[in-house]
Design a protein around this motif. Structure first.
Motif, short mmCIF file in Angstrom:
data_model
loop_
_atom_site.label_atom_id
_atom_site.label_comp_id
_atom_site.label_asym_id
_atom_site.label_seq_id
_atom_site.Cartn_x
_atom_site.Cartn_y
_atom_site.Cartn_z
N ASN A 134 0.33 -1.00 -0.25
CA ASN A 134 0.01 -0.22 0.08
C ASN A 134 0.87 1.18 -0.20
OD1 ASN A 134 0.85 -0.13 2.55
ND2 ASN A 134 -0.84 -0.42 3.76
N THR A 135 2.03 1.21 -0.41
CA THR A 135 2.97 2.51 -0.41
C THR A 135 2.93 3.01 -1.66
OG1 THR A 135 4.60 1.01 1.61
CG2 THR A 135 5.23 3.54 -0.41
N SER A 177 12.87 10.72 -16.01
CA SER A 177 12.12 10.49 -15.92
C SER A 177 12.78 9.67 -14.48
CB SER A 177 10.30 9.07 -16.17
OG SER A 177 11.28 8.31 -16.80
N ILE A 178 11.72 10.21 -12.73
CA ILE A 178 12.28 8.55 -12.23
C ILE A 178 10.54 8.61 -11.02
CG2 ILE A 178 14.73 10.59 -11.53
CD1 ILE A 178 13.36 11.28 -9.78
N ILE A 179 11.54 8.03 -10.14
CA ILE A 179 10.06 7.17 -9.74
C ILE A 179 10.45 6.71 -8.06
CG2 ILE A 179 10.12 4.52 -9.73
CD1 ILE A 179 7.14 4.37 -9.78
N ALA A 180 9.23 7.67 -7.57
CA ALA A 180 9.95 7.73 -5.81
C ALA A 180 8.71 7.96 -5.32
CB ALA A 180 10.43 8.81 -5.41
N GLY A 181 8.99 7.31 -3.37
CA GLY A 181 7.77 6.82 -2.62
C GLY A 181 8.22 7.26 -1.28
N GLU A 182 7.47 6.86 -0.68
CA GLU A 182 8.37 6.76 0.52
C GLU A 182 6.90 6.08 1.97
OE1 GLU A 182 9.25 10.72 2.17
OE2 GLU A 182 7.15 11.69 1.86
N GLU A 192 7.14 5.93 6.19
CA GLU A 192 7.35 6.86 8.35
C GLU A 192 9.01 6.88 8.65
OE1 GLU A 192 6.14 7.82 12.39
OE2 GLU A 192 5.40 5.82 11.14
N ASP A 193 9.49 5.89 7.75
CA ASP A 193 10.90 6.10 8.23
C ASP A 193 11.79 6.22 7.06
OD1 ASP A 193 10.45 5.84 10.85
OD2 ASP A 193 9.53 3.90 10.97
N VAL A 194 11.16 5.05 5.25
CA VAL A 194 12.51 5.10 4.52
C VAL A 194 11.35 5.82 3.29
CG1 VAL A 194 13.17 3.07 2.74
CG2 VAL A 194 12.74 3.13 5.47
N GLU A 195 12.46 6.27 2.24
CA GLU A 195 12.19 6.94 1.45
C GLU A 195 13.07 5.89 0.34
OE1 GLU A 195 13.57 10.62 1.34
OE2 GLU A 195 15.57 10.54 1.22
N PHE A 196 12.03 5.91 -1.07
CA PHE A 196 12.43 4.73 -1.67
C PHE A 196 12.88 6.34 -3.31
CE2 PHE A 196 10.20 2.24 1.07
CZ PHE A 196 11.48 1.29 0.39
N PHE A 197 13.79 5.35 -3.75
CA PHE A 197 13.89 6.61 -4.76
C PHE A 197 14.72 5.63 -6.48
CE2 PHE A 197 17.42 7.13 -2.35
CZ PHE A 197 18.16 7.76 -2.97
N SER A 198 13.95 5.92 -7.35
CA SER A 198 15.26 4.90 -8.58
C SER A 198 16.45 6.04 -8.86
CB SER A 198 14.16 5.02 -9.92
OG SER A 198 14.05 6.61 -10.17
#
Length: 432
Positions: A52-53, A73-78, A80-86
């Motif tokens: 569900n992120t 282009s990039i894709i990113a999500g986060e 509460e504690d970790v952030e994700f990015f391409s």
């Protein structure tokens, strides 16, 4: 053991659903390329987020008509504690994974068609812990601090007594910058604001107060900055005007030392038709002679009682004598002494008077010879007064018939207006 008469069963093949529906052929349909965000492939090499992120695709080429796979282009999500990015599609499409593409295909059994979406980028994702974000941007000075801490540990263990004492002294003198953050605002508020001045550098307190705005050299150091009106009025120059020869004029001056340049200036001033200018310039000569006598008696001034000072300054009016003693000497045990700082101040006044008497252009070698001082010291004083110390130009040397060496030995201090003072040289800490 199984019976030989038992028949072997053949495996039955499963019929395809397409054949059962009457479709023997499968039709492949490639969808049109899309410029907007759609389905995407992502690969999580290490940490996998929950399902569900939410993730968002960003592009640098806003409004581009190119296929999404060819855009930056990039894709990113986060969470509460970790952030994700391409990391593979945000640097000109030339990094790892940029040349690799997967195509999703959807099979519709009701129609027997396979739909392929070509505009599906592949993203390789990495992650970062939010709490460690500050440590990533830590300054390089941390390495030096770590190295210094290790060096101090070695010094405490294997160092000499002197080295250990020095290490402890450095630790005591260390300033905790973090502890000062709370009081920074109070300290800054208590410091008054000073107006920034980008104008010319002003003079120091060891020279007369200059007029830095005038364009007339004679007004750079006005009379009021050199002597008070009462002292000026007490100077009587009638004997200088009425004297017939140099010897008589010399006896009319407080400083009895025979100086040819001063005698020449007196003769020139007496030849002027303007009585006001003549009297003014002769008063400058008398004041210059008085200060030169004070400088000559500086060593014995501390040994002479106040009541006997007039005997050391024959012909000097009492008002003028009191004024120069208060200006260039300090009281000490009922006597007066001229300190090193006041010596510099007295020399500055004498050099300014040489400028007034000499028409604001003076031979520094002549002044050094009259005062028995080093020529470099005299030239440095004239520079501090805002003068330019240069030797004669080639045309002037040719007119006077002197060589370059002779011109270098007789440099001139010329006062220009508006006056510009030299920048103060700052010396760094001594190297150990």
């Amino acid at each position: 053991m199984a019976s030989s008469s038992q028949t072997t069963k053949k495996p039955s093949k499963r019929k395809s659903e397409a054949g059962s529906l009457g479709h023997s052929d499968v039709q492949v349909i490639v969808e049109e390329a899309s410029t907007s965000a759609g389905p995407a492939f992502v690969n999580f090499p290490s940490v996998r987020p929950s399902k569900n992120t939410p993730f968002t695709i960003y592009t640098r080429d806003v409004g581009s008509s190119s296929d999404l796979t060819k855009q930056h282009s990039i894709i990113a999500g986060e969470t509460e504690d970790v952030e994700f990015f391409s990391t593979n599609r945000d640097h000109n499409l030339n990094t790892e994974g940029a040349d690799c593409q997967y195509l999703p295909a959807l099979y519709d059994p009701s129609t027997g068609q396979v739909h392929i979406h070509p505009s599906t980028p592949l993203y390789l994702l990495t992650h970062g812990v939010k709490r460690l974000r500050a440590s990533v941007n830590a300054p390089l000075l941390d390495k030096q601090a770590h190295w210094k801490a290790q060096r101090n540990d070695l010094g405490e263990t294997f160092g000499t007594r002197k080295a250990k004492t020095q290490i402890r002294a450095e630790e005591r003198n260390k300033v905790d910058v973090g502890a000062m953050q709370g009081v920074k605002g109070h300290l800054m508020g208590s410091i008054p604001e000073l107006a920034m001045n980008d104008g010319p550098i002003l003079a120091n307190e060891s020279i007369p107060t200059p007029n830095v705005t005038t364009s007339d050299p004679s007004e750079v150091y006005p009379r009021d900055s050199l002597i008070s009106s009462q002292e000026w009025s007490s100077i009587d120059v009638k004997s200088l005007q009425q004297a017939d020869d140099d010897e008589t004029r010399q006896k009319a001056l407080p400083w009895r030392r025979k100086v040819g340049w001063i005698q020449g200036r007196i003769r020139y001033f007496n030849s002027l038709e303007d009585k006001t200018i003549r009297r003014t310039q002769l008063r400058y000569v008398f004041y210059l002679s008085t200060l030169c006598l004070l400088r000559e008696n500086a060593a014995v001034l501390s040994k002479v009682p106040v009541a006997e000072l007039s005997s050391k300054f024959p012909g000097v009016p009492s008002q003028l004598l009191d004024g120069i003693i208060k200006r260039f000497a300090e009281p000490k045990e009922k006597r007066y002494v001229i300190t090193e700082k006041l010596h510099v101040k007295l020399l500055a006044w004498i050099c300014v008077l040489y400028l007034h008497v000499g028409g604001f252009s003076v031979d520094t070698g002549r002044v050094a010879q009259d005062l028995k001082l080093d020529k470099a010291k005299v030239e440095n004083m004239f520079k501090n007064l805002g003068c330019r110390v240069d030797m004669d130009t080639p045309a002037e040397r040719e007119k006077k018939g002197i060589t370059t060496a002779e011109a270098s030995a007789n440099r001139k201090a010329v006062l220009k207006a508006p006056v510009v003072f030299p920048k103060q040289k700052t010396r760094g800490p001594a190297k150990r």
